[in-house]
Design an enzyme around this catalytic site. Structure first.
Site, PDB file in Angstrom:
ATOM      1  N   THR A 101       0.905  -1.262   0.111  1.00 42.95           N
ATOM      2  CA  THR A 101      -0.008  -0.007   0.146  1.00 42.95           C
ATOM      3  C   THR A 101       1.049   1.251  -0.093  1.00 42.95           C
ATOM      4  OG1 THR A 101      -1.813  -1.123   1.181  1.00 42.95           O
ATOM      5  CG2 THR A 101      -1.674   1.188   1.393  1.00 42.95           C
ATOM      6  N   ARG A 150     -14.857  -6.697   0.192  1.00 41.75           N
ATOM      7  CA  ARG A 150     -13.892  -6.098   1.275  1.00 41.75           C
ATOM      8  C   ARG A 150     -13.259  -4.792   1.327  1.00 41.75           C
ATOM      9  NH1 ARG A 150      -8.532  -4.787   2.699  1.00 41.75           N
ATOM     10  NH2 ARG A 150      -8.219  -5.082   4.803  1.00 41.75           N
ATOM     11  N   GLY A 182     -10.741  -2.085   2.962  1.00 42.07           N
ATOM     12  CA  GLY A 182      -9.951  -1.903   4.276  1.00 42.07           C
ATOM     13  C   GLY A 182      -9.855  -0.292   4.703  1.00 42.07           C
ATOM     14  N   ASP A 183      -8.829  -0.107   5.450  1.00 44.25           N
ATOM     15  CA  ASP A 183      -8.722   1.072   6.239  1.00 44.25           C
ATOM     16  C   ASP A 183      -8.244   2.374   5.211  1.00 44.25           C
ATOM     17  OD1 ASP A 183      -6.207  -0.093   6.100  1.00 44.25           O
ATOM     18  OD2 ASP A 183      -5.295   1.267   7.155  1.00 44.25           O
ATOM     19  N   THR A 187      -0.601   1.919   6.980  1.00 42.38           N
ATOM     20  CA  THR A 187      -0.595   0.657   6.020  1.00 42.38           C
ATOM     21  C   THR A 187      -0.427  -0.575   7.079  1.00 42.38           C
ATOM     22  OG1 THR A 187       1.059  -0.603   4.491  1.00 42.38           O
ATOM     23  CG2 THR A 187       1.932   1.194   5.940  1.00 42.38           C
ATOM     24  N   GLY A 188      -1.260  -1.602   6.582  1.00 45.08           N
ATOM     25  CA  GLY A 188      -0.996  -2.683   7.535  1.00 45.08           C
ATOM     26  C   GLY A 188      -2.476  -3.695   7.520  1.00 45.08           C
ATOM     27  N   GLY A 238      -5.753  -4.006   7.662  1.00 45.00           N
ATOM     28  CA  GLY A 238      -6.710  -2.988   7.625  1.00 45.00           C
ATOM     29  C   GLY A 238      -7.756  -3.038   8.653  1.00 45.00           C
TER      30      GLY A 238
HETATM   31  N1  ASP Z   1      -4.433  -1.362   5.033  1.00 49.02           N
HETATM   32  C1  ASP Z   1      -4.468  -1.904   3.577  1.00 49.02           C
HETATM   33  C2  ASP Z   1      -5.833  -2.786   3.845  1.00 49.02           C
HETATM   34  O1  ASP Z   1      -5.837  -3.252   4.650  1.00 49.02           O
HETATM   35  C3  ASP Z   1      -3.450  -2.929   3.113  1.00 49.02           C
HETATM   36  C4  ASP Z   1      -1.911  -2.516   3.489  1.00 49.02           C
HETATM   37  O2  ASP Z   1      -1.849  -1.355   3.998  1.00 49.02           O
HETATM   38  O3  ASP Z   1      -0.942  -3.103   3.140  1.00 49.02           O
HETATM   39  O4  ASP Z   1      -6.235  -2.806   2.552  1.00 49.02           O
END
Ligand code: ASP
Length: 351
Positions: free
Chosen positions: A216, A244, A246-247, A267-268, A270
């Site tokens: 991301t 789905r 994400g955040d 990032t992470g 979500g």
């Molecule tokens: N945060 C993003 C999600 O969950 C993915 C990512 O940051 O790698 O969609």
């Protein structure tokens, strides 16, 4: 005569120094911080060539965004430009290079926020907009809404003159292979999932490989007028199902900016960032809890996030130009540049 010339040069020199000092005093700090995702990024698993490719890719995005700030451009323009570069680069899980859904599609999410007026825009689950971050900005600036999803968002983007592409534009061999690998692992999985069931054919959706999400992208900036902005863009998580989201496109979770506090891009994993309302909570800890940026960001990423079982990181800059980039994974692609104009580019934990 000689004494006169010396005195003249001395006075001129003094004047120049004073003028320089004065203009520096009046010059607002400018800062750009970017990320290209967090995850299990280990030096042992990286070839020197691959590592260089990532560092170069981050450097191009950083310079592109910083040039805007340097020339007096807005934080908003800078974060959009930097994110666009990374969206166009297949190294990252955003735009071209986005990961695949369980159905073999690419569904992209992005958001942007202007710290000057708390205006925000986001798109979710789009498949035909070349640069989702620009669509998010169009939602913010050209509509009365904050978030648009799927077909509607695409129609809006087309009507507002954004570059549209066929869904196949987002296909990359690497991401396709990752999807096949995860699906195979999923079908072989025997350990019980959250529901106690043994495999995903039960209909339970479980994230089998949460490292498949890294890549991301995001950017935060402080401009010469003291304005903050943040932007985030992603393909989400490999093998995601059922629409789905994400955040990343959720304002307050993956993205937030307020001139009163800071600008943040996350990032992470979500789901955890949404549950913790990550970005806004860091901002609130500063505004209402009187914490400084580093303390607030550290507390959320290093304590609260793993306490729930989540992982990832964030990048942030506050209204004074302080930077924070905590993450609780092995690595996070990250870079920044301020008025010293020395690009700082890092990948691993121990850098
Ligand atoms: N945060 C993003 C999600 O969950 C993915 C990512 O940051 O790698 O969609």
């Amino acid at each position: 005569m000689q004494i006169f010339t010396m005195k003249f040069y001395w006075i001129m020199g003094w004047l120049l120094c004073a003028l320089n000092g004065f203009s520096q005093m009046n010059e607002q700090k400018v800062v750009l911080v970017i990320h290209g995702g967090a995850g299990t990024i280990l030096k042992s698993q990286m070839t020197p060539e691959k590592e260089k490719e990532y560092r170069d890719a981050l450097s191009v995005a950083l310079h592109k965004g910083y040039a805007i700030l340097k020339n007096g451009g807005s934080a908003l323009d800078a974060v959009e430009a930097a994110v666009k570069v990374m969206e166009d680069d297949p190294h990252f899980n955003a735009g071209k290079g986005a990961v695949f859904t369980n159905e073999g599609k690419n569904e992209l999410d992005a958001s942007v926020m202007n710290g000057e007026n708390l205006k925000a825009g986001a798109v979710a689950g789009v498949s035909t907009i070349k640069n989702p971050v620009s669509a998010a900005r169009a939602v913010m600036e050209k509509s009365d809404h904050v978030m648009m999803a799927g077909r509607g968002a695409e129609k809006f983007a087309r009507q507002n003159g954004l570059i549209m592409v066929p869904p196949s534009y987002f296909y990359t061999e690497d991401r396709w292979r990752s999807l096949q690998k995860i699906k195979k692992e999923d079908s072989l999985r025997t350990e019980p999932d959250h529901s106690g069931r043994k495999n995903s054919s039960s209909g339970m959706y479980r994230v089998t490989n949460h490292d498949s999400k890294f890549g991301t992208v995001g950017a935060v900036a402080l401009d010469r007028n003291g304005n903050l902005a943040a932007a985030t863009s992603t393909g989400g998580m490999t093998n995601k199902r059922f629409g789905r989201i994400g955040d990343s496109p959720v304002i307050g979770a993956g993205t937030y900016a307020s001139n009163a506090t800071c600008a943040i891009s996350c990032t992470g994993w979500g789901e955890y960032f949404i549950r913790l309302v990550m970005a806004k909570t860091v901002s609130d800890m500063m505004e209402f809890g009187k914490m400084d940026l580093a303390m607030a960001a550290q507390e959320m990423i290093m304590n609260r996030l793993p306490a729930l079982g989540g992982d990832g990181g964030l990048i942030a800059v506050d209204s004074k130009g302080n930077i924070s980039m905590p993450f609780n994974t092995e690595g996070m692609y990250r870079a920044y540049m301020d008025e010293k104009e020395v690009p700082v580019i890092k990948i691993y934990k121990d850098e």
